[in-house]
Scaffold this active site. Structure first.
Site, PDB file in Angstrom:
ATOM      1  N   HIS A 195       0.824  -1.218   0.000  1.00  0.00           N
ATOM      2  CA  HIS A 195       0.000   0.000   0.000  1.00  0.00           C
ATOM      3  C   HIS A 195       0.849   1.255   0.000  1.00  0.00           C
ATOM      4  O   HIS A 195       0.418   2.292  -0.482  1.00  0.00           O
ATOM      5  CB  HIS A 195      -1.017  -0.043   1.135  1.00  0.00           C
TER       6      HIS A 195
ATOM      7  N   CYS B 174      -9.818  -3.486 -10.324  1.00  0.00           N
ATOM      8  CA  CYS B 174      -9.399  -2.257  -9.637  1.00  0.00           C
ATOM      9  C   CYS B 174      -8.003  -2.410  -9.023  1.00  0.00           C
ATOM     10  O   CYS B 174      -7.518  -1.512  -8.359  1.00  0.00           O
ATOM     11  CB  CYS B 174     -10.410  -1.852  -8.579  1.00  0.00           C
TER      12      CYS B 174
ATOM     13  N   GLU C 191     -10.580 -11.228  -4.748  1.00  0.00           N
ATOM     14  CA  GLU C 191      -9.138 -11.075  -4.512  1.00  0.00           C
ATOM     15  C   GLU C 191      -8.566 -12.251  -3.726  1.00  0.00           C
ATOM     16  O   GLU C 191      -7.386 -12.270  -3.398  1.00  0.00           O
ATOM     17  CB  GLU C 191      -8.825  -9.732  -3.843  1.00  0.00           C
TER      18      GLU C 191
HETATM   19  C1  PEP Z   1      -6.342  -5.282  -4.671  1.00  0.00           C
HETATM   20  O1  PEP Z   1      -6.078  -6.099  -3.794  1.00  0.00           O
HETATM   21  O2  PEP Z   1      -6.067  -5.446  -5.881  1.00  0.00           O
HETATM   22  C2  PEP Z   1      -7.040  -4.028  -4.339  1.00  0.00           C
HETATM   23  C3  PEP Z   1      -7.475  -3.207  -5.254  1.00  0.00           C
HETATM   24  O3  PEP Z   1      -7.169  -3.703  -3.010  1.00  0.00           O
HETATM   25  P1  PEP Z   1      -5.926  -3.222  -2.116  1.00  0.00           P
HETATM   26  O4  PEP Z   1      -4.778  -2.952  -3.035  1.00  0.00           O
HETATM   27  O5  PEP Z   1      -6.348  -2.012  -1.372  1.00  0.00           O
HETATM   28  O6  PEP Z   1      -5.699  -4.403  -1.230  1.00  0.00           O
HETATM   29 MG    MG Z   2      -6.991  -5.905  -1.875  1.00  0.00          MG
END
Ligand code: PEP
Ligand code: MG
Length: 576
Positions: A194, A508, A437
């Site tokens: 992140h 996403c 996911e």
């Molecule tokens: C992902 O896991 O691809 C996602 C969009 O969520 P995050 O990156 O916030 O875990």
């Molecule tokens: Mg994620």
């Protein structure tokens, strides 16, 4: 001395600027000897940061909402008292003067001394107050960092500051959103951590996994960050500098050209429309979303409202944040993901729930929310209330079990009932989607589709869990591979099953914003991409230059390819 370090490219572009070492109390802070003539100004810098940290604490206390738990004020008072203790307020000044330590180093030495004294205390409660010392000291370290940063107006293109850190947490990155740094480089971290995602959302060049940058670089050294290739050049010679300046201006010209596409509808050359949405972390990101001409917000990572603070945002604060985003999109869709706390997104450093041995597989996201129903209900009410002000959809992270969706739907019904009792309006038809996911969800898709209105594939976690690589660990970052046949098969299978079932499906995760993968994703049937605003126009440009008929056949061949060399060859053909 000039030298080059190689890491993992996070965010494209080139930045040339001066190193600014950033440390938090949890890691080794930069330590250097202050020249004799600068000792008094270093003491002043320390005093100013201490004053600033105390003022911050007083400001926070003045803003405590009515009804907040009494412990909150007590906690702020405790931090203020800690900062008043002579071992933190006086002793570091002595160290700066007598040993010419820089302010950060002097402060951390004292923090460690004080922490050791706490270790010796028998009383478990008092012993745990060590974490408060660390937090109070971090507040001063952050103020020191701010005091070091040049005011934006004073920065010319050449004087930009590049943050050099051993490691940064997503919460640190949120703090940096408010500064205007030219780039980021860190020793640790994977490309879809992140921290990297927030760096990418800032649209500035960044590199992670450099291993020794923090040790090897000194404050103020000239750096070139090549965020495209993951190369960091320290003290470049004039020829290299000139070459990079040229590339930098070419990239700038290309960005200007892409701006012209803002209001062009996204569609392939043969006329298939494609929807392009933006990912955001905070309402402050909205100007960039509008600037990029996004059709909506495809992922609002709401947990960023919760990071780096001592308290939880209440219903009103959350409602205001969600409403701001819903209103800014003026009727275009806004997907609010419910809290995805845990894994690398701990609320703060003393957040024990999220520092378990294996947090990525622990009580994270929907699991954490269901374990804390009151906190979850607060968020659900805030989201529902915001739905009155725009076209809001709700997205549930990390679903793996049908009962998680059923429990959440029950909580949504409860939240609606509470709002009805209060007479507060909301959109009664708010759609609820699920993030795909976890491989289990991708493999058992139909049972999830029956209970949801839309799907969004989170490829960052899908890759992490499919390939068993911790996305924050640079030691396995080279194994992160969106083109692995298992990953492609799960992504393609999800898109096909959803499309056949008439269910909207988006991607996403970071794959959606990767130019190398746009044609492949189009070819396997994706029509809805959500990415950082800074990636949206380059992706639109690629879509406008794509003939769907041509890429479909090649994409199917990529899916069937038996070895990685062949996969890459076919991808190169797709992108030719
Ligand atoms: C992902 O896991 O691809 C996602 C969009 O969520 P995050 O990156 O916030 O875990
Ligand atoms: Mg994620």
């Amino acid at each position: 001395m000039n030298f080059v370090l190689h890491g993992h490219a996070v965010s494209g572009g080139i930045t040339i600027g001066y190193a600014h070492l950033v440390a938090s109390a949890r890691m080794e802070v930069g330590h250097y000897e202050v020249p004799e003539e600068d000792v008094e100004s270093e003491v002043k810098r320390f005093d100013a940061a201490l004053r600033r940290a105390r003022e911050d604490l007083e400001g926070l206390k003045a803003q405590i909402p009515a009804g907040a738990p009494a412990e909150f004020a007590a906690f702020l008072d405790l931090h203020r008292m800690i900062l008043e203790d002579t071992s933190l307020s006086e002793a570091p000044r002595e160290l700066i003067r007598s040993r010419r330590c820089n302010a950060e180093w002097a402060l951390v030495q004292q923090m460690e001394k004080l922490s050791e004294r706490f270790d010796e205390i028998d009383d478990a409660y008092l012993r745990e107050r060590k974490a408060d010392i660390q937090q109070a000291v971090e507040r001063v370290l952050k103020a020191l960092m701010g005091a070091h940063a040049l005011p934006e107006a004073a920065l010319t293109e050449e004087e930009r500051l590049i943050v050099v850190a051993h490691d940064l947490s997503p919460a640190d990155m949120i703090l940096f959103k408010r500064h205007h740094f030219g780039g980021f480089v860190t020793d640790l971290g994977g490309v879809t951590s992140h921290t990297a995602i927030v760096a990418r959302s800032l649209g500035i060049p960044a590199i992670v996994g450099l291993h020794h940058a923090f040790q090897a670089i000194s404050e103020g050294e000239l750096l070139i960050v090549d965020g495209q290739r993951g190369v960091l050049i320290v003290n470049p010679d004039p020829l290299v500098l000139a070459e990079y300046r040229l590339r930098q201006s070419q990239i700038g010209e290309e960005r200007q050209r892409l701006k012209l596409l803002k209001s062009t509808a996204a569609a392939t050359r043969d006329g298939t429309p494609v929807e392009l949405y933006a990912n955001i972390e905070l309402p402050e990101d909205m100007p960039e979303v509008l600037e990029a001409g996004a059709q909506g917000v495809g992922l609002f990572r709401t947990e960023f409202l919760f990071l780096g603070r001592a308290d939880l945002p209440g219903e009103e604060e959350q409602f205001e944040a969600y409403r701001r985003v819903a209103e800014a999109m003026e009727g275009r869709p806004v997907v609010l993901r419910t809290l995805d706390l845990g894994a690398d997104k701990a609320i703060n450093d003393s957040d024990e729930v999220h520092t378990k041995p294996n947090p990525a597989m622990g009580l994270r996201a929907i699991r954490f929310c269901l374990a804390e129903p009151q906190m979850f209900l607060t968020q659900l009410r805030a989201i529902l209330r915001a739905s009155h002000y725009g076209r809001v959809r709700m997205l549930l992270p990390m679903v793996a079990h049908v009962h998680e969706i059923e429990q959440t739907l029950a909580l949504i019904r409860q939240a609606k009932q509470q709002l009805d009792e209060r007479g507060q309006p909301y959109d009664r038809g708010v759609e609820v989607g699920g993030m795909i996911e976890i491989p289990a969800a991708a493999l058992a898709l139909p049972i999830f589709m029956r209970r949801l209105n839309f799907l969004s594939i989170g490829t960052n976690d899908l890759i992490q869990y499919t390939l068993a690589i911790d996305r924050t660990d640079d030691a396995v970052a080279h194994l992160y591979d969106p083109l692995h046949p298992a990953v492609l098969s799960l992504v393609a299978g999800t898109i096909q099953t959803a499309t056949r079932g008439g269910m909207p499906v988006a991607v996403c995760g970071e794959m959606a914003g990767d130019l190398q993968l746009t044609r492949l994703l189009l070819g396997i049937g994706l029509r809805n991409f959500s990415m950082h605003p800074s990636q949206l126009l380059p992706i639109k440009d690629r879509i406008l230059r794509t003939n769907l008929g041509e890429v479909q056949t090649l994409a199917q061949r990529v899916l069937r390819a038996a070895d990685p060399v062949k996969t890459r060859e076919l991808l190169a053909q797709l992108n030719a």
